[in-house]
Design an enzyme around this catalytic site. Structure first.
Site, PDB file in Angstrom:
ATOM      1  N   ASP A   8      -0.084  -0.139  -1.635  1.00  0.00           N
ATOM      2  CA  ASP A   8      -0.299   1.181  -1.032  1.00  0.00           C
ATOM      3  C   ASP A   8      -1.657   1.472  -0.611  1.00  0.00           C
ATOM      4  O   ASP A   8      -2.284   2.724  -1.107  1.00  0.00           O
ATOM      5  CB  ASP A   8       0.411   2.263  -2.027  1.00  0.00           C
ATOM      6  CG  ASP A   8       1.786   1.964  -1.908  1.00  0.00           C
ATOM      7  OD1 ASP A   8       2.669   0.972  -1.628  1.00  0.00           O
ATOM      8  OD2 ASP A   8       2.701   2.759  -2.966  1.00  0.00           O
ATOM      9  N   ASP A  46       3.994   2.497   1.130  1.00  0.00           N
ATOM     10  CA  ASP A  46       5.166   3.716   0.618  1.00  0.00           C
ATOM     11  C   ASP A  46       5.230   4.223   2.249  1.00  0.00           C
ATOM     12  O   ASP A  46       4.456   4.365   2.871  1.00  0.00           O
ATOM     13  CB  ASP A  46       4.079   4.806  -0.292  1.00  0.00           C
ATOM     14  CG  ASP A  46       4.893   5.511  -1.017  1.00  0.00           C
ATOM     15  OD1 ASP A  46       6.103   4.891  -1.425  1.00  0.00           O
ATOM     16  OD2 ASP A  46       4.663   6.674  -1.391  1.00  0.00           O
ATOM     17  N   HIS A  81       3.654  12.725   1.876  1.00  0.00           N
ATOM     18  CA  HIS A  81       2.627  11.892   1.816  1.00  0.00           C
ATOM     19  C   HIS A  81       3.347  10.534   2.376  1.00  0.00           C
ATOM     20  O   HIS A  81       4.629  10.524   2.169  1.00  0.00           O
ATOM     21  CB  HIS A  81       1.996  11.364   0.424  1.00  0.00           C
ATOM     22  CG  HIS A  81       3.102  10.637  -0.463  1.00  0.00           C
ATOM     23  ND1 HIS A  81       3.792  11.556  -1.257  1.00  0.00           N
ATOM     24  CD2 HIS A  81       3.409   9.706  -0.718  1.00  0.00           C
ATOM     25  CE1 HIS A  81       4.732  10.959  -1.640  1.00  0.00           C
ATOM     26  NE2 HIS A  81       4.609   9.787  -1.664  1.00  0.00           N
ATOM     27  N   LYS A 106       8.633   0.662   1.194  1.00  0.00           N
ATOM     28  CA  LYS A 106       9.473   1.252   0.145  1.00  0.00           C
ATOM     29  C   LYS A 106       9.395   2.622   0.164  1.00  0.00           C
ATOM     30  O   LYS A 106       8.603   3.191   0.740  1.00  0.00           O
ATOM     31  CB  LYS A 106       8.854   0.761  -1.370  1.00  0.00           C
ATOM     32  CG  LYS A 106       7.488   1.044  -1.673  1.00  0.00           C
ATOM     33  CD  LYS A 106       6.845   0.622  -2.631  1.00  0.00           C
ATOM     34  CE  LYS A 106       5.519   1.045  -3.078  1.00  0.00           C
ATOM     35  NZ  LYS A 106       5.543   2.636  -3.253  1.00  0.00           N
ATOM     36  N   CYS A 151       2.119   3.261  -8.612  1.00  0.00           N
ATOM     37  CA  CYS A 151       2.872   2.175  -8.089  1.00  0.00           C
ATOM     38  C   CYS A 151       2.317   0.750  -8.549  1.00  0.00           C
ATOM     39  O   CYS A 151       3.106  -0.155  -8.329  1.00  0.00           O
ATOM     40  CB  CYS A 151       2.686   2.526  -6.490  1.00  0.00           C
ATOM     41  SG  CYS A 151       4.022   3.922  -6.011  1.00  0.00           S
TER      42      CYS A 151
HETATM   43  C1  VGL Z   1       2.733   6.744  -5.270  1.00  0.00           C
HETATM   44  C2  VGL Z   1       3.248   8.811  -6.135  1.00  0.00           C
HETATM   45  C3  VGL Z   1       4.373   8.935  -4.897  1.00  0.00           C
HETATM   46  C4  VGL Z   1       1.894   5.521  -5.474  1.00  0.00           C
HETATM   47  C5  VGL Z   1       3.570   6.724  -4.116  1.00  0.00           C
HETATM   48  O1  VGL Z   1       1.747   4.862  -4.494  1.00  0.00           O
HETATM   49  O2  VGL Z   1       1.326   5.297  -6.697  1.00  0.00           O
HETATM   50  N1  VGL Z   1       2.529   7.741  -5.929  1.00  0.00           N
HETATM   51  N2  VGL Z   1       4.336   8.055  -4.063  1.00  0.00           N
HETATM   52 ZN    ZN Z   2       5.550   8.043  -2.388  1.00  0.00          ZN
END
Ligand code: VGL
Ligand code: ZN
Length: 201
Positions: A8, A46, A81, A106, A151
């Protein structure tokens, strides 16, 4: 097959983004510098629809960072996000993406969150990453990216459960919560993860 998984490394997790990880921009240089050291590089993104239930905006009356229940599990409600096809979901523009052979998305199912690059949070659906690594005979897998305590952490836990030798590249990762991450690092080490810096490679 020395394999690197970039978790991510997306604009929304970098200062200026909607769910910015402190110093998230500082991981780009170490990542770019170490890319040539790997035989295989893959990445996760993400990749949420706008109606995703992990967004506080989809729960009228609830606030960002509040904890609620989703699919029988605790769910932190995040700012919107990494909405599919938006700039926030794109890789950071300075990330060298040339060596990335495959990208695993994902978080597409609006009803469940997906922190790990391998499975959703209920461990019901797979992204295909485990099968891909098996096919590639990737037994030594190095993880880095954002957020280190969410993540990246959950991806490593799944890798360890799958019997993969997992490494965390600390200087190429940053957590949302620095103190909490110290506790998680101890847990990862106890479970067999090796923590190192990109300069040790
Ligand atoms: C993530 C919070 C929500 C991450 C993804 O990539 O760490 N954190 N979605
Ligand atoms: Zn997320």
């Amino acid at each position: 097959m020395k394999t690197l998984i970039l978790i991510d490394v997306q604009n929304d997790f970098i200062p200026g983004g909607s769910l910015a990880v402190p110093e998230g921009d500082q991981i780009i240089e170490p990542i770019n510098n170490m890319l040539p050291k790997f035989d295989l590089v893959v990445a996760t993104q993400d990749w949420h629809p706008a109606n995703h239930k992990s967004f506080a905006s989809n729960h009228p009356g609830k606030k960002e960072f509040e904890i609620t229940q989703l699919q029988g599990m605790e769910q932190t409600l995040w700012p919107d996000h990494c909405v599919q096809k938006t700039r926030g979901a794109q890789f950071h523009p300075n990330l060298e993406t040339g060596p990335i052979e495959a990208i695993f998305h994902k978080g597409m199912d609006p009803e469940i969150d997906s922190y790990s690059g391998f499975y959703d949070n209920g461990h019901k659906k797979s992204t295909g990453l485990a099968g891909y690594l098996e096919e590639k005979k990737a037994k030594e897998v190095y993880f880095c990216g954002l957020a280190a305590d969410i993540c990246v952490y959950y991806s490593i836990l799944d890798a360890l459960k799958l019997g993969i030798k997992a490494y965390l590249i600390e200087d190429a990762s940053r957590p949302l919560d620095k103190e909490g991450f110290e506790v998680l690092k101890k847990e990862l080490r106890e479970k067999g993860c090796t923590i190192l810096n990109s300069t040790d490679l």
